[in-house]
Design a protein around this motif. Structure first.
Motif, PDB file in Angstrom:
ATOM      1  N   UNK A 188      20.700  91.353   9.559  1.00  9.03           N
ATOM      2  CA  UNK A 188      19.277  91.647   9.717  1.00  9.03           C
ATOM      3  C   UNK A 188      19.018  93.139   9.762  1.00  9.03           C
ATOM      4  N   UNK A 189      19.994  93.934   9.339  1.00  8.61           N
ATOM      5  CA  UNK A 189      19.825  95.381   9.326  1.00  8.61           C
ATOM      6  C   UNK A 189      18.667  95.762   8.403  1.00  8.61           C
ATOM      7  N   UNK A 190      18.077  96.903   8.664  1.00  8.22           N
ATOM      8  CA  UNK A 190      16.891  97.304   7.912  1.00  8.22           C
ATOM      9  C   UNK A 190      17.162  97.362   6.413  1.00  8.22           C
ATOM     10  N   UNK A 191      18.300  97.890   6.018  1.00  6.08           N
ATOM     11  CA  UNK A 191      18.610  98.002   4.590  1.00  6.08           C
ATOM     12  C   UNK A 191      18.668  96.625   3.933  1.00  6.08           C
ATOM     13  N   UNK A 192      19.267  95.654   4.610  1.00  3.45           N
ATOM     14  CA  UNK A 192      19.359  94.301   4.070  1.00  3.45           C
ATOM     15  C   UNK A 192      17.979  93.642   3.995  1.00  3.45           C
ATOM     16  N   UNK A 193      17.190  93.850   5.016  1.00  2.00           N
ATOM     17  CA  UNK A 193      15.851  93.267   5.031  1.00  2.00           C
ATOM     18  C   UNK A 193      14.994  93.865   3.912  1.00  2.00           C
ATOM     19  N   UNK A 194      15.112  95.157   3.707  1.00  2.49           N
ATOM     20  CA  UNK A 194      14.337  95.804   2.651  1.00  2.49           C
ATOM     21  C   UNK A 194      14.784  95.339   1.271  1.00  2.49           C
ATOM     22  N   UNK A 195      16.071  95.084   1.120  1.00  2.00           N
ATOM     23  CA  UNK A 195      16.566  94.558  -0.149  1.00  2.00           C
ATOM     24  C   UNK A 195      15.978  93.174  -0.427  1.00  2.00           C
ATOM     25  N   UNK A 196      15.900  92.352   0.604  1.00  2.00           N
ATOM     26  CA  UNK A 196      15.252  91.049   0.462  1.00  2.00           C
ATOM     27  C   UNK A 196      13.770  91.198   0.100  1.00  2.00           C
ATOM     28  N   UNK A 197      13.107  92.187   0.706  1.00  2.00           N
ATOM     29  CA  UNK A 197      11.694  92.420   0.402  1.00  2.00           C
ATOM     30  C   UNK A 197      11.484  92.596  -1.096  1.00  2.00           C
ATOM     31  N   UNK A 218       4.603  80.755  -2.851  1.00  2.00           N
ATOM     32  CA  UNK A 218       5.162  80.782  -1.498  1.00  2.00           C
ATOM     33  C   UNK A 218       6.669  80.992  -1.607  1.00  2.00           C
ATOM     34  N   UNK A 219       7.215  81.844  -0.758  1.00  2.00           N
ATOM     35  CA  UNK A 219       8.658  82.109  -0.744  1.00  2.00           C
ATOM     36  C   UNK A 219       9.125  82.251   0.695  1.00  2.00           C
ATOM     37  N   UNK A 220      10.435  82.396   0.864  1.00  3.76           N
ATOM     38  CA  UNK A 220      10.969  82.659   2.206  1.00  3.76           C
ATOM     39  C   UNK A 220      12.217  83.519   2.076  1.00  3.76           C
ATOM     40  N   UNK A 221      12.534  84.205   3.139  1.00  2.00           N
ATOM     41  CA  UNK A 221      13.747  85.023   3.178  1.00  2.00           C
ATOM     42  C   UNK A 221      14.423  84.830   4.529  1.00  2.00           C
ATOM     43  N   UNK A 222      15.741  84.963   4.527  1.00  9.15           N
ATOM     44  CA  UNK A 222      16.532  84.816   5.755  1.00  9.15           C
ATOM     45  C   UNK A 222      17.393  86.055   5.914  1.00  9.15           C
ATOM     46  N   UNK A 223      17.331  86.652   7.098  1.00  7.39           N
ATOM     47  CA  UNK A 223      18.221  87.747   7.484  1.00  7.39           C
ATOM     48  C   UNK A 223      18.919  87.330   8.769  1.00  7.39           C
ATOM     49  N   UNK A 224      20.223  87.055   8.681  1.00  8.47           N
ATOM     50  CA  UNK A 224      21.003  86.483   9.774  1.00  8.47           C
ATOM     51  C   UNK A 224      20.391  85.121  10.139  1.00  8.47           C
ATOM     52  N   UNK A 406       1.076  96.300   9.550  1.00 10.34           N
ATOM     53  CA  UNK A 406       1.728  96.445   8.259  1.00 10.34           C
ATOM     54  C   UNK A 406       3.028  97.197   8.456  1.00 10.34           C
ATOM     55  N   UNK A 407       3.914  97.065   7.475  1.00  6.95           N
ATOM     56  CA  UNK A 407       5.115  97.886   7.476  1.00  6.95           C
ATOM     57  C   UNK A 407       5.432  98.301   6.056  1.00  6.95           C
ATOM     58  N   UNK A 408       6.170  99.396   5.938  1.00  2.34           N
ATOM     59  CA  UNK A 408       6.437  99.979   4.631  1.00  2.34           C
ATOM     60  C   UNK A 408       7.484  99.205   3.848  1.00  2.34           C
ATOM     61  N   UNK A 409       7.275  99.116   2.541  1.00  4.41           N
ATOM     62  CA  UNK A 409       8.338  98.689   1.644  1.00  4.41           C
ATOM     63  C   UNK A 409       9.378  99.788   1.547  1.00  4.41           C
ATOM     64  N   UNK A 410      10.613  99.425   1.190  1.00  2.00           N
ATOM     65  CA  UNK A 410      11.682 100.412   1.110  1.00  2.00           C
ATOM     66  C   UNK A 410      11.346 101.527   0.128  1.00  2.00           C
ATOM     67  N   UNK A 411      10.721 101.169  -0.994  1.00  2.00           N
ATOM     68  CA  UNK A 411      10.405 102.153  -2.011  1.00  2.00           C
ATOM     69  C   UNK A 411       9.583 103.299  -1.438  1.00  2.00           C
ATOM     70  N   UNK A 412       8.722 103.006  -0.441  1.00  2.00           N
ATOM     71  CA  UNK A 412       7.857 104.020   0.128  1.00  2.00           C
ATOM     72  C   UNK A 412       8.422 104.602   1.423  1.00  2.00           C
ATOM     73  N   UNK A 413       9.270 103.844   2.121  1.00  2.00           N
ATOM     74  CA  UNK A 413       9.824 104.356   3.368  1.00  2.00           C
ATOM     75  C   UNK A 413      10.745 105.536   3.112  1.00  2.00           C
ATOM     76  N   UNK A 414      11.274 105.644   1.894  1.00  2.00           N
ATOM     77  CA  UNK A 414      12.149 106.756   1.549  1.00  2.00           C
ATOM     78  C   UNK A 414      11.424 107.816   0.740  1.00  2.00           C
ATOM     79  N   UNK A 415      10.095 107.690   0.653  1.00  2.00           N
ATOM     80  CA  UNK A 415       9.311 108.638  -0.122  1.00  2.00           C
ATOM     81  C   UNK A 415       8.821 109.756   0.777  1.00  2.00           C
TER      82      UNK A 415
END
Length: 794
Positions: A188-197, A218-224, A406-415
């Motif tokens: 459930x690390x941030x990098x893994x969660x962002x990759x799922x995003x 509709x979709x779903x994602x699992x982290x840990x 809201x929270x940032x997508x990875x693409x923008x969190x590193x911008x």
């Protein structure tokens, strides 16, 4: 069913006394998936573009919101509590955990494919204890992370970790049969969660653009051990807070029961569309007074708009009516689109424009340029008893307020910090809530005749004839006090009836009277064809200069100019029309006037038409008498900079002769006359801009008077020059790396052009002495360049 806890109660911010500044023009929102390089981009680059179009933030809602307002209702005989007790009885639940997950995934040493394979067993167990003769599943679930589902209209190598597909689907899995996708990560690390995003966003996007029947996904994602639920339609993307799927048995069972027993329309398929073959559909259209008719698609005319995940999702087909399984009647054009729910319907705009014509000549011109509507109407989902609305139907009327987290997508969190605060709308970074997507309504319009768009033409003779006719079409619209607001090659249609050319303008859903100050949060479009002022929502030509004298075109000229629609059979003495004259007096300082709120005006439509002309000759390779001439490196650079994925401010190109000539010098020598004509039009357009913006309050629908004739005649003369020339144009194809490296090439390009211009050479002069390749850079390349210059000189 699942009441919101106190920490999830939405509260709007307290009211303030501060009044927002008035906004009279809808801010422009750039959509990268509409731009040329998207189709040629690599898979990973496309995913980033999709995330960019979503925006920096994901709207986060409590998982209870999903269960209450988004997930399909459970069938009456399905009780999650009873199913949980059955799972306990048969050993599927042990020690308060699902038995197939004895440990949390993060603590298992196997790879993710192996760790989450038991999820398929779990879902099948839930279905096995819940099915009966009264209720049967409509979906089947599989974990298949190594398989690539088949696509029909788009290439996609995505391998979702799991998916639910229609029960009757046979053969290899196909995206058009997939109802729900899932992505899994052990950690459930941030990098893994962002990759799922990113993966979930891409899968939902592909479902929407691959299958015309999909209204939402509709979709779903699992982290840990945390499961998040996802929703996407043409308005927004929502993701839930996570819940512990291994120990929260009731929620997990409820989720999979709602998916596996859902009716297709509850998972986003459109019940008014039926797939009858590969890429072919029967579509129900309301034809008035409660009656419907079915039309079968024959050819896909356009679906580029479907690539934008949040937007209009425009698709256009050639269709014929189906009566008892037999195709009858003439071919028609069917347009399927998601419009802002409070905008006028496009067919109603056509009717209002026609009604606004005063003279017979105006009526004749408008009838020539506006499409004839067979029928139109909002899409009604009879299974739900509602119109197909992005809020009222899938959310059951529940609106998530703007104060939701809201929270940032990875693409923008590193911008950069500025990019992270908001995304690019109206030429400046604005906060996400200011650029929210407006609720949308599903709308269909049936049009008489079948046309092809301007961007499908390859003969410059035809291209310039169409551009000339479009100038007149815009005059007819502007004289009624309306502006189009979305001129681009895809919205200019053409067909031949015998030897006579018909030119039509389409996509008038953004059109409105100049006096209408209604503004929306944003409107999407193609940046390369948008007027530079509209892109930034500011007046940019306010410098006081000599005023151009634009004569009012005589009344009789309308009847003369309309003959331009007849293509090469005009026989018009164009030189008899009065030329535009420029006041030679020098600039005079005046007292600056206050600036009016920005509004779209007719000059912006004409500028979009000018950019359309530039596109055809900067963004194209040419063939001369069947021999292809590939674009030079400099031309490809200019094409990418002006019309591709770059942050270049196009104002410098249209405002500055030097910058525009840099772009034109990259063209093949056979296009030099084109460059001169476009420069003349650019110069006149800018002078009219500066004259008009001396007093922005005085700008009205007559601001471009005189320019229509100026544009139309020059485009027509260019058409005559290209008649029987043997020249054809073809759009440049870019690779992903080429599209991403514009900024890095700037310094190299400037140095090369400096070297060339210092000795009087253009890029094409150098290419004439080359056997292959382009001018390089560095000491060795400059030595070879000097040798080639010597050969050319000799």
């Amino acid at each position: 069913m699942f009441p919101l806890s106190s920490k999830h109660v939405y509260e709007d911010p307290p009211p303030t006394d501060t009044k927002p500044a008035p906004v009279f023009e809808t801010p422009f929102r750039r959509k990268k998936a509409l731009e040329g390089t998207y189709q040629e981009s690599k898979h990973e680059d496309k995913k980033k573009i999709v995330c960019t179009d979503i925006g920096p933030y994901l709207r986060t809602v409590p998982y209870s919101h999903f269960f209450d307002h988004i997930l399909p209702d459970l069938r009456p005989s399905l009780d999650p509590e009873a199913i949980v007790e059955k799972l306990k009885a048969n050993g599927s639940i042990k020690a308060k955990r699902f038995a197939c997950f004895p440990k949390n995934p993060v603590k298992v040493t196997n790879v993710e494919n192996v760790v989450f394979q038991p999820l398929e067993t779990l879902v099948n167990s839930i279905v096995a204890v819940s099915r009966s003769r009264h209720v049967q599943p409509t979906m089947k679930f599989a974990c298949n992370p190594d398989g690539v589902p088949e696509s029909i209209s788009r290439i996609n190598l995505t391998r979702p970790d799991g998916y639910a597909l229609l029960y009757e689907a046979t053969g290899n899995p196909k995206w058009v049969d997939i109802g729900v996708t899932g992505e899994f990560k052990k950690s459930a690390a941030q990098k893994k969660r962002e990759d799922n995003d990113e993966k979930v966003a891409w899968s939902m996007h592909h479902c929407l653009c691959e299958d015309p029947r999909r209204r939402f996904n509709i979709s779903f994602s699992i982290e840990n051990d945390g499961m998040r639920l996802w929703f996407c339609n043409r308005q927004e993307v929502q993701v839930s807070t996570p819940f512990k799927f291994i120990i929260n048995h009731r929620l997990t069972v409820h989720f999979f029961l709602s998916i596996m027993y859902a009716k297709p329309h509850e998972l986003g398929w459109d019940p008014t569309m039926t797939r009858v073959g590969k890429g072919q559909y029967d579509i129900t259209v309301h034809i008035g007074q409660g009656e419907t008719a079915t039309y079968r698609t024959l050819t896909r005319l356009s679906d580029v708009g479907a690539d934008v995940i949040l937007g209009r999702g425009t698709r256009v087909w050639e269709v014929m009516r189906v009566v008892q399984g037999v195709l009858v009647g003439p071919p028609l054009t069917l347009k399927d689109i998601w419009i802002d729910d409070d905008r006028p319907r496009e067919a109603d705009i056509y009717r209002e424009l026609r009604k606004s014509a005063v003279t017979e000549e105006q009526k004749e011109i408008l009838n020539r340029v506006l499409l004839e509507v067979e029928c139109h109407g909002d899409v009604f989902i009879s299974e739900e008893g509602r119109y197909d609305h992005t809020v009222e139907l899938p959310f059951r009327g529940a609106i998530v307020p703007e104060s939701a987290p809201r929270r940032l997508l990875r693409l923008f969190s590193r911008a950069s910090p500025q990019m992270a605060k908001g995304f690019w709308v109206g030429g400046k970074s604005v906060r996400n809530k200011e650029a929210k997507s407006h609720p949308k309504l599903h709308y269909r319009m049936l049009l008489r005749g079948v046309y092809k768009s301007l961007d499908n033409l390859t003969n410059p003779f035809e291209v310039f004839l169409v551009l000339s006719a479009t100038s007149i079409a815009l005059r007819a619209i502007h004289e009624q006090g309306w502006v189009h607001r979305d001129i681009n090659p895809g919205n200019i249609l053409v067909r031949y009836i015998g030897r006579e050319m018909e030119v039509k303008l389409i996509d008038l859903e953004y059109a409105k009277p100049m006096g209408n100050d209604t503004a929306h949060p944003s409107r999407s479009g193609m940046r390369g064809f948008t007027a530079v002022e509209v892109e930034t929502s500011t007046y940019r030509f306010t410098t006081t200069q000599g005023k151009p004298v634009l004569p009012s075109t005589p009344e009789k000229s309308m009847s003369v100019l309309k003959n331009l629609f007849r293509g090469s059979n005009t026989g018009i003495a164009l030189d008899r029309e009065p030329p535009v004259q420029i006041d030679p007096s020098p600039s005079r300082p005046v007292t600056p006037l206050p600036e009016a709120p920005f509004r779209y005006n007719p000059l912006h439509d004409l500028e979009s038409l000018w950019w359309t002309a530039v596109y055809f000759f900067v963004h194209c390779d040419i063939s001369l008498d069947g021999h292809p001439y590939a674009a030079t490196e400099d031309q490809r650079y200019e094409a990418q900079r002006l019309f591709g994925d770059s942050g270049y401010d196009r104002f410098t190109t249209i405002d500055t002769t030097t910058e525009f000539k840099k772009a034109m010098n990259s063209l093949h020598p056979s296009m030099r006359d084109v460059a001169a004509t476009l420069d003349t039009l650019r110069d006149m357009l800018c002078k009219v801009y500066r004259s008009a913006e001396q007093d922005t309050f005085a700008i009205d629908h007559t601001v471009a008077r005189g320019l229509y004739h100026f544009f139309a005649t020059r485009f027509h003369r260019m058409a005559d020059q290209f008649k029987d020339s043997g020249i054809t144009v073809h759009r440049i194809r870019f690779g992903a790396k080429e599209g991403a490296s514009v900024g890095k090439k700037e310094e190299t390009r400037k140095r090369k052009q400096s070297d060339l211009s210092s000795e009087g050479f253009s890029q094409h002069d150098v290419n004439a002495g080359e056997t292959s390749g382009n001018v390089g850079d560095g000491p060795a390349s400059r030595t070879r360049l000097q040798t080639k210059r010597t050969k050319i000189t000799n």
